[in-house]
Design a protein around this motif. Structure first.
Motif: not given
Lengths: 485, 183
Positions: A306-335
């Protein structure tokens, strides 16, 4: 509105319809994504190869030293006797390598005038191979034979009753006892020998840390001296020898590396997609384990650990993704362009701009376990080696997590916070099994190598859409110190 | 007992044998392409979804427990991949004017000569949100509750989108019938 007939018709037609596909082109596109990933398997193979080689080497060493029972006879093919004023000296060249004394070539025996004979060997554990063996001398040979009925100098020695037996020698002067003399001695505490029916001579086999002494009855003074010192110890020794419950206690440390695997299964059939997401974004890495243990071992080799046992299980999380953000800027609306004057009029105002940011997120997720092993095993001892097998339970006392996974909405889910209570803080009872090859450095201290398998209980709760289990195969190395017997 | 070809493919793919993986792609990609087409508006996105789905299937085949139909399992993955492929937030901005369509059932002679590809063309013309719900309900056989969970919408939204999808389909079938009669 009734539309069911059309729907049934459409479902029947469509469900079994196979569309045209350029299958060869498709396969060529898919192939690079599904090629076998051997990294984890290679790690596993390497760990087991190392364990296997070490175990085979240990078994080979064990078998090699036991392949010829005759090897244990102590026969000196040549012998020289040198008599000084103080000592008689006998030196001989051993024929057989396996006899403890003969491992030191040439072995040297020294006899003093007061009938002490001292055999010196720098070889450690020189009597460790003398278990249950007798040695006989042929005429014209000088023989010092040693018998250790319980292999005193190996860590497995169950008691201090190793015996030294000298039988028949032609060289009376050198050893100074009668022909066909038999000397026996019981050795106590690794330091001295207590004669049981010693009759003729006192023999000391003296190595820096492994002296053995045999007393001669022909030297009453020596005998009396030794007996007076050891009467009390003898009775204690007899009591221990006759006891049926001889136990040995060990304390040890160990550590190791395992190649682990994860099993992810759906708890909810409707969330197949989520299982796919988890499988695609997570990867199992190695597990490390370490601990201290306590062992109670019986004389027959069965032990509880008997005794005491420490274990560390490792896993890797990886994510490739894209974030779309819509900002408002001052610019030409119409010509506006005036066709008559060709004037251009710009109308300014807030204009939406979409920014797409591609990113890669990688997190190393860790599961930290504290367990109490309760393991039953059996160990077979032979000389400097032990081989054993054990199996038992790992009772979890704490499980902690750290890292990220994706939740059902493809948002990051913090394992440490675990807001939805998807993971257990205590996984309960897991199972472990291992085989062990141990080498005894001395009576009390041994090092060992143990290929180990482990099957963890379920880590996830029923609220988790994915049931998560782990297991591992690896190797532990450790050291253990024994007291007792 | 000799294992079926399908079982051989599954076993081989679980062991990551390339030959079995290729066999799976060759055998089932046509069937799965039909699913992809139904959930996408153009051939290019259907092809992308098919490729992504097959990669998922091959990578996660170890999790297939062989309880239900293998084809159904693969279809479910493909459907989920397709649903994920499109950003559904854009579907909310789809505006369609539905003229009144009579409640009478469409007569079998209107659609009985339509083949699978023609039926798929009809479904493909539905607006994205309607198409998803119609496919899931009418072709796949999911309930509104299940569809709601899968698409992140309420049951009532699912019901109303199905009703609208049906109206649009009926309208298109009626138009086809009129054209056929004139010809």
């Amino acid at each position: 509105m009734t539309f069911s007939k059309f729907e049934k018709y459409a479902a029947g037609k469509i469900n079994n319809h196979a569309s045209e596909v350029d299958t060869e082109g498709l396969w060529n596109d898919i192939l690079p994504h599904v090629q076998k990933d051997d990294r984890n398997r290679k790690g596993l193979v390497w760990i087991f190869l190392i364990g296997l080689i070490a175990s085979m080497a240990a078994i080979y060493a064990f078998l090699d030293k036991n392949s010829d029972p005759g090897n244990n006879y102590n026969t000196f093919s040549t012998a020289n006797v040198i008599q000084n004023d103080e000592d008689l000296r006998i030196s001989g060249l051993a024929e057989k390598e396996s006899f403890p004394i003969s491992e030191q070539k040439p072995a040297t025996l020294e006899a003093s005038n007061n009938q002490n004979i001292i055999a010196k060997s720098t070889q450690k554990n020189q009597f460790s191979k003398t278990k249950k063996e007798k040695y006989k001398a042929s005429d014209g040979e000088i023989l010092i034979a040693a018998k250790s009925s319980t292999n005193k100098y190996s860590p497995e020695s169950k008691s201090n009753d190793a015996k030294v037996v000298v039988e028949k020698t032609e060289n009376h002067e050198a050893i100074d006892f009668e022909e066909n003399a038999v000397l026996k001695a019981n050795i106590l505490k690794n330091e001295e020998a207590i004669p049981t029916d010693a009759e003729h001579a006192k023999i000391e086999v003296d190595e820096s840390n492994l002296p053995i002494a045999v007393e001669s009855t022909e030297n009453p003074e020596v005998k009396e001296e030794m007996n007076s010192n050891t009467d009390e110890e003898n009775s204690e020794e007899d009591f221990r020898r006759n006891s049926n419950f001889k136990l040995k206690y060990g304390i040890g440390i160990f550590g190791g590396l395992s190649s682990s695997f994860a099993s992810l299964k759906n708890n909810d059939e409707l969330n197949v997609n989520y299982l796919q997401t988890r499988v695609m974004t997570e990867e199992q890495l190695e597990t490390i384990q370490m601990g201290i243990d306590f062992m109670v071992k019986s004389e027959i080799g069965v032990y509880l650990r008997t005794g005491v046992q420490y274990s560390r299980i490792a896993r890797k999380f990886s994510l490739n993704d894209a974030i779309e953000t819509i900002d408002s800027i001052h610019g030409i609306q119409r010509i506006y362009i005036n066709n008559n004057t060709n004037d251009t009029i710009y109308v300014y105002g807030p204009v939406p701009v979409t920014t797409t940011t591609f990113y890669n997120k990688t997190t190393y997720n860790y599961f930290h376990l504290m367990d109490i092993p309760v393991v039953l095993g059996y160990m077979y001892n032979h000389e400097n080696w032990s081989f054993g097998a054990e199996a038992g339970a790992l009772i979890n006392i704490s499980t902690k997590r750290k890292g990220d996974i994706l939740d059902l909405n493809n948002e990051f889910y913090d394992l440490k916070d675990d807001q939805l209570k998807w993971y257990k803080d205590n996984i309960g009872v897991s199972f472990t099994a291992s085989v062990t090859a141990a080498y005894h450095l001395n009576d009390n201290f041994q090092i060992y190598l143990a290929p180990t398998a482990r099957l963890e209980n379920v880590f996830s709760t029923d609220d988790n859409p994915v049931a998560q289990k782990h297991g591992s195969l690896g190797v532990n190395i450790g050291a253990r110190y024994f007291i007792g017997y | 007992m000799r294992k079926s070809t399908e079982q051989n493919i599954i076993d081989g793919c679980k062991k990551q044998y390339a030959a079995a993986q290729k066999e799976l792609v060759l055998k089932y990609s046509g069937l799965l392409m039909t699913v992809c087409k139904r959930y996408s508006r153009d051939a290019e996105s259907a092809k992308d979804i098919l490729q992504e789905s097959l990669i998922k299937i091959l990578k996660s085949i170890a999790t297939y427990e062989e309880r239900g139909s293998f084809e159904a399992w693969m279809k479910r993955i493909t459907i989920n991949t397709a649903l994920k492929y499109f950003d559904r937030s854009s579907f909310k901005n789809e505006v369609f004017v539905l003229e009144d369509v009579n409640d009478k059932d469409v007569l079998p002679n209107v659609y009985s000569k339509l083949g699978a590809e023609e039926l798929m063309d009809l479904i493909e013309k539905l607006p994205n949100g309607f198409r998803e719900v119609f496919n899931l309900f009418a072709i796949e056989g999911y309930s509104h509750k299940e569809i709601g969970k899968m698409l992140g919408i309420t049951e009532s939204t699912s019901r109303s989108q199905l009703t609208r999808a049906r109206k649009l389909l009926k309208k298109q079938l009626t138009i086809r019938e009129k054209i056929r009669i004139r010809i």
